[in-house]
Write a protein that holds these residues in place. Sequence first.
Motif, PDB file in Angstrom:
ATOM      1  N   LEU A 575       0.989  -1.297   0.081  1.00  0.00           N
ATOM      2  CA  LEU A 575      -0.010  -0.083   0.025  1.00  0.00           C
ATOM      3  C   LEU A 575       0.838   1.302  -0.035  1.00  0.00           C
ATOM      4  N   GLU A 576       2.086   1.119   0.797  1.00  0.00           N
ATOM      5  CA  GLU A 576       2.901   2.415   0.863  1.00  0.00           C
ATOM      6  C   GLU A 576       3.506   2.813  -0.445  1.00  0.00           C
ATOM      7  N   GLU A 577       3.488   1.842  -1.148  1.00  0.00           N
ATOM      8  CA  GLU A 577       4.449   1.935  -2.614  1.00  0.00           C
ATOM      9  C   GLU A 577       3.407   2.685  -3.792  1.00  0.00           C
ATOM     10  N   TYR A 578       2.086   2.535  -3.349  1.00  0.00           N
ATOM     11  CA  TYR A 578       1.188   3.322  -4.570  1.00  0.00           C
ATOM     12  C   TYR A 578       1.154   4.668  -4.332  1.00  0.00           C
ATOM     13  N   GLU A 628      11.925  -0.675 -16.641  1.00  0.00           N
ATOM     14  CA  GLU A 628      11.868  -1.352 -15.309  1.00  0.00           C
ATOM     15  C   GLU A 628      11.642  -0.247 -14.071  1.00  0.00           C
ATOM     16  N   ARG A 629      11.149   0.672 -14.712  1.00  0.00           N
ATOM     17  CA  ARG A 629      10.865   1.776 -13.490  1.00  0.00           C
ATOM     18  C   ARG A 629       9.449   1.751 -12.897  1.00  0.00           C
ATOM     19  N   THR A 630       9.452   1.835 -11.661  1.00  0.00           N
ATOM     20  CA  THR A 630       7.844   1.775 -11.057  1.00  0.00           C
ATOM     21  C   THR A 630       7.027   2.781 -11.454  1.00  0.00           C
ATOM     22  N   LEU A 631       5.818   2.790 -10.816  1.00  0.00           N
ATOM     23  CA  LEU A 631       4.791   4.036 -11.134  1.00  0.00           C
ATOM     24  C   LEU A 631       5.202   4.986 -10.350  1.00  0.00           C
ATOM     25  N   GLU A 632       5.837   4.705  -9.183  1.00  0.00           N
ATOM     26  CA  GLU A 632       6.080   5.890  -8.433  1.00  0.00           C
ATOM     27  C   GLU A 632       7.219   6.614  -8.646  1.00  0.00           C
ATOM     28  N   ASP A 633       8.261   5.936  -9.443  1.00  0.00           N
ATOM     29  CA  ASP A 633       9.615   6.392  -9.776  1.00  0.00           C
ATOM     30  C   ASP A 633       9.016   7.319 -11.086  1.00  0.00           C
ATOM     31  N   VAL A 634       8.265   6.943 -11.810  1.00  0.00           N
ATOM     32  CA  VAL A 634       7.605   7.760 -13.079  1.00  0.00           C
ATOM     33  C   VAL A 634       7.003   8.864 -12.408  1.00  0.00           C
ATOM     34  N   VAL A 635       6.138   8.878 -11.484  1.00  0.00           N
ATOM     35  CA  VAL A 635       5.267   9.953 -11.077  1.00  0.00           C
ATOM     36  C   VAL A 635       6.265  10.891 -10.384  1.00  0.00           C
ATOM     37  N   HIS A 642       8.496  18.945 -13.726  1.00  0.00           N
ATOM     38  CA  HIS A 642       7.302  20.019 -13.551  1.00  0.00           C
ATOM     39  C   HIS A 642       7.742  20.971 -12.709  1.00  0.00           C
ATOM     40  N   ILE A 643       7.955  20.769 -11.452  1.00  0.00           N
ATOM     41  CA  ILE A 643       8.469  21.778 -10.147  1.00  0.00           C
ATOM     42  C   ILE A 643       9.722  22.524 -10.876  1.00  0.00           C
TER      43      ILE A 643
END
Length: 679
Positions: A575-578, A628-635, A642-643
């Motif tokens: 859950l904490e990975e999402y 091989e990047r996780t969704l969190e890495d992409v986000v 953007h920042i």
Amino acid sequence: MVRVLLVGGGKGGTALLRAFHSMEAVRVVAVVDLDPGAPALGLAREWGIETAADYRPYFRGVDVVIEATGDVGVYREIDSARPPGVTLVPGPVAELLMTLLQEKEQLIHRLSRQRRELDAILNSTHDAMMAVDQAGCITLFNAAAQRLTGLHAAEVLGTEAKTTIPNSRLHIVLQTGQAELNQLQDLGRVKIITNRMPVRDEDGRVVGAVAVFRDVTELFGLAEEVTNLREIQSLLEAIINATQDAISVVDREGKGILINPAYTRLTGLGPDDVIGKPATVDIAEGESMHYQVLQTRRAVKGVPMKVGPARREVIVNCAPILVDGELKGSVGVIHDISEIQQLTEELDRAKRLIRKLEAKYTFEDIIGHSPSFVSAVHLARSAAQTPATVLLRGESGTGKELFAHAIHNESARRYHQFIRVNCAAFSESLLESELFGYEEGAFTGAKRGGKKGVFEEASGGTLFLDEIGELPLPTQAKILRAIQEKEIVRVGGSRAIPVDVRIIAATHVNLEKAIQEGRFRQDLYYRLNVMPIVLPPLRERQEDIEPLARQFVRKFNQDFGRQVEGLTPRAIARLEEYSWPGNVRELENVIGRAMIRVGYTDTWIDTVHLPLSDLGAGQINPEEPEDERTLEDVVNAAEKAHIQRVLDKVNGNKTEAARRLGISVRNLYYKLEKLGIDP
């Protein structure tokens, strides 16, 4: 009556005038002061007392002159001018005498009140009381004693007890100094139990005696009635135990005296739980029909209620037990309907009352320990203590409505109405009539007599305007007027109606951007943004995911009737990975779906129970992309880029960058540190 001339109309003279005016033994003839605007002169005129600038004309009609100016010269001048027989009193001395007189009057009043209270207590008690002094003369004879003996207090007070009441032994108690306790006496028409005690002074000498006695004739009658009830009980037990209907019987005091085996099977309560207990002992929901029958002496039929620890739904019939016209108790027959009754759920009260809610949540219901969230809670608590308008900002699902409830419940308006309006759920014309109400004939279909809007209904309380960023511009102007002027005008009306409403607004819209695009009024923004509170998204408070998940498990255990103990460490880690784009609302949805997947023999939620594959683009465990990047890495990478672009555009100005990003400056610094952006 003492006639007083008061010289000096300042504060001291005013205080003396007020005090003397309330005393029956004193009459103020006149108040004298050179200043016609002195406060005592105005008060004297209001009370019809003469006022003047010269005291000499009043010497002949007064007994006492009070010098309240504090001027030694004035005191000497009056002293030399006063005629014989007129007493001159300095103001401080008069104040002292007045204080002593007032204290004396208060003491007398207090003693009189205490005596009246004592008399009321003695005369209201059920026990009869009689007291004698050292000479054996009666000094106390209360109302109960008069009823029992048939003698009036006026006839016996001050007379010798052994003469007036021959069967009294108080004169013997005076002689022996020995108490006589629990003595049964027959007075002819009544029987009494009496206690006689000597009264001693501080040296132990007997200075009087007192007797307390009670009529026990009724007790003998009650004993006979109980015997009769036992006979009836024995007769009924054989009949009652043979029926399959649950039966309970209470005496005329409402205490249980009999139940049958069918009653125990239905309610789960045995004789030890019911016998001798109040008739309400078996009621889980509803009122006792036994008590109603005992009060009205009338039968009741077909009353629904819930009984026993299991809250079984039943229909109750109750009837009085009358023996020779005398009420002996009540009998109830209970029919189980829990398995056959089809319940119809009541429509959601919030919909029926046009999104009108009671504030259900408090700050104790808000879960979160991350610094940014704790800061938001602290700010909300502070806001609750003020009447200021609050603007709750944050993404959808971050708990803005929960905060609105909590702020209302901790504010001074907690006992008044809390009304929520979703500004995005109405068309412009309908929204105005909901917010401000309408007059009769304002439009086709308008209710006769018109209708109040939520601003009027919430007056004295809190109005929660959810999705404030979706308001049409014309409605924004009217809300601005309501906030500024504290008044509204109904649709189709012209009369301004005052309202006293505390506004809490909420939005996920970037209002600053909406102002630049002309979609939101800047003046309304400043009115709403008095106390802004930014609620961080769940992805920025990962340490709160576990306690929130555990809370949802407890909630769904109650909703689903399950006994899941919690989540495994692997499930918590997943859950904490999402990134939780849907925030806390999405987490609640995921936990609810996981609870459904947990088998009835399982007590822990594991990764296998989490709805991984059906979450689509928002899944918790996405397929790893080719790089091989996780969704969190992409986000995080996209967020960081953007920042960085925004910072470059504003030349590193953090305040302007936070404004353009629609986040707080504090949140921006958190992201800079988290994403490793060089400020």
